[in-house]
Scaffold this motif. Structure first.
Motif, short mmCIF file in Angstrom:
data_model
loop_
_atom_site.label_atom_id
_atom_site.label_comp_id
_atom_site.label_asym_id
_atom_site.label_seq_id
_atom_site.Cartn_x
_atom_site.Cartn_y
_atom_site.Cartn_z
N UNK A 1 0.83 -1.20 0.00
CA UNK A 1 0.00 0.00 0.00
C UNK A 1 0.87 1.26 0.00
N UNK A 2 1.98 1.20 0.73
CA UNK A 2 2.90 2.34 0.76
C UNK A 2 3.53 2.56 -0.61
N UNK A 3 3.86 1.46 -1.28
CA UNK A 3 4.44 1.57 -2.63
C UNK A 3 3.46 2.23 -3.60
N UNK A 4 2.21 1.80 -3.54
CA UNK A 4 1.22 2.34 -4.48
C UNK A 4 1.00 3.83 -4.24
N UNK A 5 0.97 4.22 -2.96
CA UNK A 5 0.80 5.65 -2.67
C UNK A 5 1.98 6.45 -3.19
N UNK A 6 3.19 5.91 -3.01
CA UNK A 6 4.38 6.61 -3.49
C UNK A 6 4.38 6.72 -5.01
N UNK A 7 3.93 5.66 -5.69
CA UNK A 7 3.88 5.69 -7.15
C UNK A 7 2.89 6.73 -7.64
N UNK A 8 1.74 6.81 -6.99
CA UNK A 8 0.74 7.80 -7.41
C UNK A 8 1.27 9.22 -7.20
N UNK A 9 1.95 9.43 -6.10
CA UNK A 9 2.54 10.75 -5.85
C UNK A 9 3.58 11.08 -6.91
N UNK A 10 4.44 10.11 -7.21
CA UNK A 10 5.47 10.33 -8.22
C UNK A 10 4.87 10.61 -9.59
N UNK A 11 3.83 9.85 -9.95
CA UNK A 11 3.19 10.05 -11.25
C UNK A 11 2.56 11.43 -11.35
N UNK A 12 2.00 11.91 -10.25
CA UNK A 12 1.39 13.25 -10.26
C UNK A 12 2.45 14.33 -10.40
N UNK A 13 3.61 14.11 -9.77
CA UNK A 13 4.66 15.12 -9.78
C UNK A 13 5.53 15.05 -11.04
N UNK A 14 5.58 13.86 -11.66
CA UNK A 14 6.45 13.66 -12.82
C UNK A 14 5.63 13.06 -13.98
N UNK A 15 4.85 13.87 -14.66
CA UNK A 15 3.96 13.35 -15.70
C UNK A 15 4.68 12.69 -16.87
N UNK A 16 5.98 12.96 -17.03
CA UNK A 16 6.73 12.36 -18.13
C UNK A 16 7.66 11.24 -17.66
#
Length: 335
Positions: free
Chosen positions: A250-265
């Motif tokens: 669950x922690x990994x998925x939250x971190x991935x979503x945050x990263x995707x929002x901050x780094x769209x490319x």
């Protein structure tokens, strides 16, 4: 249905669901239930249908509706029944104006499947433990139980077409997990489904064990032997996605979503979140995410994203209207 909980189980689940540990129902299942007898087996309760594979489920007035009022006493019987047919639990409350409509719709649709599904209705005021076990956040809520494990369906209101689409997907999940029985009004419960090709069976067995790598190997071999095997192609895409998701916490998925929002490319982050979206039923979000990345980027990363998008089309189902829409969007950004 705008709520995420109202989205259908994705077709991928029909091959992938391994029914392990979604919600712990053991505390309810282990409650002392009355010994089976004419008065306490769910199907033999007054006004309820027979839940025996040998029961005809009919009367002079016509087929009996496959609806059971869920109580603490018969809950365990219904969970055990879910190893033969999926049981749809409708959790309702008198204070909820949408509850009556949901119950009527579910009963009508469940009855139309001729015994391949059973509906259990539960008043959460009378049986609050069930709402806690299913982690219900609002009423009405519909949750299926399959082989003793819950499969979220939707919360809030739903029209008949939406409910039927959800239950069609539920039956695909059931078939993939060997739950193909029928009660009362349907075909005999002991009717055997057609056997799968050996490599497909090997893949399903591996999926049941949670070994997605072995399942992928079986599907790859099936494609080597028959390159036009569409089911093997879809199955391979599905298990490869689940293998990518399996190690994530669950922690990994939250971190991935945050990263995707901050780094769209960021290609890896966008593809990982697209997997999460599709597996979680947010199909359009997942497909649109990859299409948008393709539209913003060029070179090798663009091709990598395009190939993954085609795999996600196979995961969702190539005839799905959401895939058709995503194909149109992809053509616009490519050409």
């Amino acid at each position: 249905m705008s709520s995420p909980a109202s989205r259908p189980v994705p077709p991928a689940a029909a091959s992938l669901l391994n029914l392990r540990g979604a919600v712990d129902l053991s505390a309810l299942k282990q409650r002392q239930a009355p010994a089976p007898g004419p008065g306490n087996v769910p199907g033999n309760a007054p006004g309820n249908p027979p839940l025996s594979g040998d029961a005809a489920g009919t009367s002079e007035a016509g087929p009996a509706p496959l609806r059971v009022n869920v109580t603490e006493g018969n809950f365990q019987d219904l969970v055990e029944l879910s190893t033969r047919v999926p049981v749809v639990f409708a959790l309702w409350a008198a204070y909820s104006p949408e509850s009556a409509g949901m119950l009527d719709t579910l009963e009508r649709v469940v009855n139309s499947y001729g015994g391949r599904l059973v509906l259990g209705t539960a008043d959460i005021d009378a049986f609050p433990q069930l709402a806690q076990a299913f982690q219900v956040q609002a009423v009405p809520t519909a949750v299926a139980v399959l082989k003793g494990q819950p499969v979220p369906l939707f919360q809030g209101g739903a029209d008949e077409a939406q409910v039927r689409a959800l239950l069609d997907e539920l039956l695909k999940v059931a078939a993939a997990n060997g739950v193909t029985g029928s009660l009362g009004n349907g075909a005999p419960a002991d009717a055997e489904p057609a056997p799968l090709p050996p490599l497909h069976q090997a893949a399903y067995d591996a999926i049941e064990e949670g070994d997605y790598q072995a399942a992928a190997a079986a599907y790859r071999q099936a494609l080597l032997e028959m390159p036009a095997d569409a089911e093997a192609k879809a199955g391979l895409a599905q298990v490869e996605m689940m293998a990518r998701l399996q190690p994530l916490s669950a922690q990994d998925t939250e971190a991935l979503r945050t990263q995707a929002a901050e780094e769209p490319d960021n290609l890896d982050a966008q593809l990982a979140v697209a997997d999460l979206d599709v597996a979680g039923g947010h199909v359009e979000d997942g497909l649109n995410r990859v299409v948008s990345f393709i539209g913003r980027n060029f070179g090798p990363e663009r091709e990598t994203a395009r190939v993954r998008l085609l795999e996600l089309f196979d995961v969702v189902g190539t005839t799905d209207e959401r895939v058709a829409k995503a194909r149109q969007n992809l053509a616009r950004v490519l050409f």
